[in-house]
Design an enzyme around this catalytic site. Structure first.
Site, PDB file in Angstrom:
ATOM      1  N   LYS A  47       0.818  -1.196   0.000  1.00 46.86           N
ATOM      2  CA  LYS A  47       0.000   0.000   0.000  1.00 46.86           C
ATOM      3  C   LYS A  47       0.859   1.256   0.000  1.00 46.86           C
ATOM      4  CE  LYS A  47      -2.978  -2.455   3.224  1.00 46.86           C
ATOM      5  NZ  LYS A  47      -3.270  -2.563   4.655  1.00 46.86           N
ATOM      6  N   GLY A  48       2.145   1.065   0.298  1.00 53.38           N
ATOM      7  CA  GLY A  48       3.021   2.208   0.527  1.00 53.38           C
ATOM      8  C   GLY A  48       3.096   3.214  -0.618  1.00 53.38           C
ATOM      9  N   GLU A 103       7.451   2.619  -6.758  1.00 52.81           N
ATOM     10  CA  GLU A 103       7.650   2.104  -5.389  1.00 52.81           C
ATOM     11  C   GLU A 103       7.825   3.247  -4.406  1.00 52.81           C
ATOM     12  OE1 GLU A 103       7.394   0.011  -3.244  1.00 52.81           O
ATOM     13  OE2 GLU A 103       8.263  -1.942  -3.667  1.00 52.81           O
ATOM     14  N   ASP A 104       7.396   3.033  -3.189  1.00 56.09           N
ATOM     15  CA  ASP A 104       7.606   4.059  -2.162  1.00 56.09           C
ATOM     16  C   ASP A 104       9.021   4.003  -1.606  1.00 56.09           C
ATOM     17  OD1 ASP A 104       6.876   1.578  -1.133  1.00 56.09           O
ATOM     18  OD2 ASP A 104       6.139   2.408   0.734  1.00 56.09           O
ATOM     19  N   ASP A 107      14.294  -0.869   0.453  1.00 54.48           N
ATOM     20  CA  ASP A 107      14.963  -1.101   1.730  1.00 54.48           C
ATOM     21  C   ASP A 107      16.072  -2.128   1.472  1.00 54.48           C
ATOM     22  OD1 ASP A 107      15.354  -1.534   4.540  1.00 54.48           O
ATOM     23  OD2 ASP A 107      13.322  -0.839   4.871  1.00 54.48           O
ATOM     24  N   LYS A 135      17.125   3.349   0.814  1.00 55.06           N
ATOM     25  CA  LYS A 135      18.059   3.304   1.945  1.00 55.06           C
ATOM     26  C   LYS A 135      19.306   2.545   1.495  1.00 55.06           C
ATOM     27  CE  LYS A 135      14.784   3.022   5.817  1.00 55.06           C
ATOM     28  NZ  LYS A 135      14.234   2.070   6.813  1.00 55.06           N
ATOM     29  N   PHE A 156      14.005   4.141  10.859  1.00 52.85           N
ATOM     30  CA  PHE A 156      12.604   3.744  10.712  1.00 52.85           C
ATOM     31  C   PHE A 156      11.791   4.974  10.327  1.00 52.85           C
ATOM     32  CE2 PHE A 156       9.582   0.273  12.203  1.00 52.85           C
ATOM     33  CZ  PHE A 156       8.548   0.755  11.411  1.00 52.85           C
ATOM     34  N   VAL A 157      11.465   5.070   9.053  1.00 50.61           N
ATOM     35  CA  VAL A 157      10.735   6.253   8.590  1.00 50.61           C
ATOM     36  C   VAL A 157       9.271   5.930   8.307  1.00 50.61           C
ATOM     37  CG1 VAL A 157      12.748   7.445   7.654  1.00 50.61           C
ATOM     38  CG2 VAL A 157      11.482   5.877   6.188  1.00 50.61           C
ATOM     39  N   ASP A 163       4.208   3.211   6.618  1.00 54.81           N
ATOM     40  CA  ASP A 163       3.480   3.013   7.875  1.00 54.81           C
ATOM     41  C   ASP A 163       4.299   2.375   8.982  1.00 54.81           C
ATOM     42  OD1 ASP A 163       3.614   0.376   6.656  1.00 54.81           O
ATOM     43  OD2 ASP A 163       2.104  -0.228   8.116  1.00 54.81           O
ATOM     44  N   ARG A 169       0.547   6.580   7.509  1.00 56.10           N
ATOM     45  CA  ARG A 169       0.626   6.635   6.038  1.00 56.10           C
ATOM     46  C   ARG A 169       0.184   8.005   5.527  1.00 56.10           C
ATOM     47  NH1 ARG A 169       1.585   1.415   3.979  1.00 56.10           N
ATOM     48  NH2 ARG A 169       0.539  -0.290   5.060  1.00 56.10           N
TER      49      ARG A 169
HETATM   50  C1  PRP Z   1       7.538  -2.045   1.804  1.00 52.33           C
HETATM   51  C2  PRP Z   1       7.695  -1.134   0.593  1.00 52.33           C
HETATM   52  C3  PRP Z   1       8.339  -2.003  -0.430  1.00 52.33           C
HETATM   53  C4  PRP Z   1       9.127  -2.994   0.390  1.00 52.33           C
HETATM   54  C5  PRP Z   1      10.562  -2.591   0.376  1.00 52.33           C
HETATM   55  O1  PRP Z   1       6.312  -2.686   1.713  1.00 52.33           O
HETATM   56  O2  PRP Z   1       6.475  -0.635   0.154  1.00 52.33           O
HETATM   57  O3  PRP Z   1       7.391  -2.660  -1.231  1.00 52.33           O
HETATM   58  O4  PRP Z   1       8.628  -2.960   1.729  1.00 52.33           O
HETATM   59  O5  PRP Z   1      11.330  -3.444   1.173  1.00 52.33           O
HETATM   60  P1  PRP Z   1      12.542  -4.319   0.621  1.00 52.33           P
HETATM   61  O6  PRP Z   1      13.374  -3.440  -0.270  1.00 52.33           O
HETATM   62  O7  PRP Z   1      13.275  -4.709   1.882  1.00 52.33           O
HETATM   63  O8  PRP Z   1      12.005  -5.503  -0.077  1.00 52.33           O
HETATM   64  P2  PRP Z   1       5.625  -3.425   2.950  1.00 52.33           P
HETATM   65  O9  PRP Z   1       5.886  -4.898   2.843  1.00 52.33           O
HETATM   66  O10 PRP Z   1       6.034  -2.752   4.232  1.00 52.33           O
HETATM   67  O11 PRP Z   1       4.085  -3.203   2.658  1.00 52.33           O
HETATM   68  P3  PRP Z   1       3.217  -1.849   2.602  1.00 52.33           P
HETATM   69  O12 PRP Z   1       3.698  -1.052   1.420  1.00 52.33           O
HETATM   70  O13 PRP Z   1       1.805  -2.315   2.437  1.00 52.33           O
HETATM   71  O14 PRP Z   1       3.440  -1.105   3.900  1.00 52.33           O
END
Ligand code: PRP
Length: 183
Positions: A47-48, A103-104, A107, A135, A156-157, A163, A169
């Site tokens: 959802k990010g 993508e948001d 990580d 990051k 942790f942002v 979220d 969010r």
């Molecule tokens: C987050 C974000 C990316 C992913 C990045 O999604 O939106 O899709 O993690 O992490 P990575 O580079 O370590 O793979 P999340 O699983 O938290 O779901 P959300 O967007 O619904 O919060």
């Protein structure tokens, strides 16, 4: 929600609302230039990426379509395993399409690495990535990314789609969550 209304749970602002707006406009200009005259399928990762997709798509001049995927990585807690499960797949075939993944945050890079491989394997004509945040210090796999909004430290942002337990969010900036909230 703004920083002021949650400041007892946040330690600092990393990216302000003004910085978000101007960077989104710059990213949109790059995308318009590259895809001039083309039809682009924007693929958002729920959802990010909702906020970023909403702002970026409206800033674009080119013709676009939109589709969404919801993904979840197997693993315990915050430790990502790299094995991705599709919770919601794209509604339509992408064979022959120019796909831009929206993508948001990147990580570990595991989600994006998997997604790029998967969409290419489905026969997309091209697959590119625009990520709002990255990051660099958290990377487990190097994923080549065409456009990045901001590189940020490994903290942790929350906010602008990101979220903690589904909260924050709707924060209009990107901020660091106070560790007391999750410890
Ligand atoms: C987050 C974000 C990316 C992913 C990045 O999604 O939106 O899709 O993690 O992490 P990575 O580079 O370590 O793979 P999340 O699983 O938290 O779901 P959300 O967007 O619904 O919060």
């Amino acid at each position: 929600m703004n920083f002021e209304s949650a400041k007892d749970q946040l330690t600092k602002v990393l990216v302000t609302e003004e910085q978000i707006n101007s960077r989104v406009a710059e990213l949109a200009a790059e995308i318009d230039k590259r895809y001039e005259g083309k039809d682009v399928l924007l693929v958002g990762v729920l959802k990010g990426a909702v906020m970023f997709m909403a702002d970026l798509s409206r800033a674009l001049s080119i013709s676009t379509s939109m589709d969404w995927m919801a993904l979840s990585s197997y693993g315990s807690g915050t430790v990502s395993s790299g094995v991705i499960r599709i919770l919601k797949d794209l509604d339509a075939e992408i064979h022959g399409k120019d796909v831009l993944i929206v993508e948001d945050i990147i990580d570990s890079g595991l989600t994006l690495s998997w997604l790029e491989t998967t969409l290419k394997a489905r026969g997309a004509a091209s697959v590119e990535v625009v990520a709002f945040l990255r990051k660099p210090d958290a990377a487990k796999v190097e994923v080549p990314v065409w456009l990045v909004g901001f590189d940020i430290p490994n903290e942790f942002v929350v906010g602008y789609g990101l979220d903690y337990n589904e909260k924050y969010r709707s924060l209009n900036c990107v901020a660091v969550l106070d560790p007391k909230v999750y410890s």
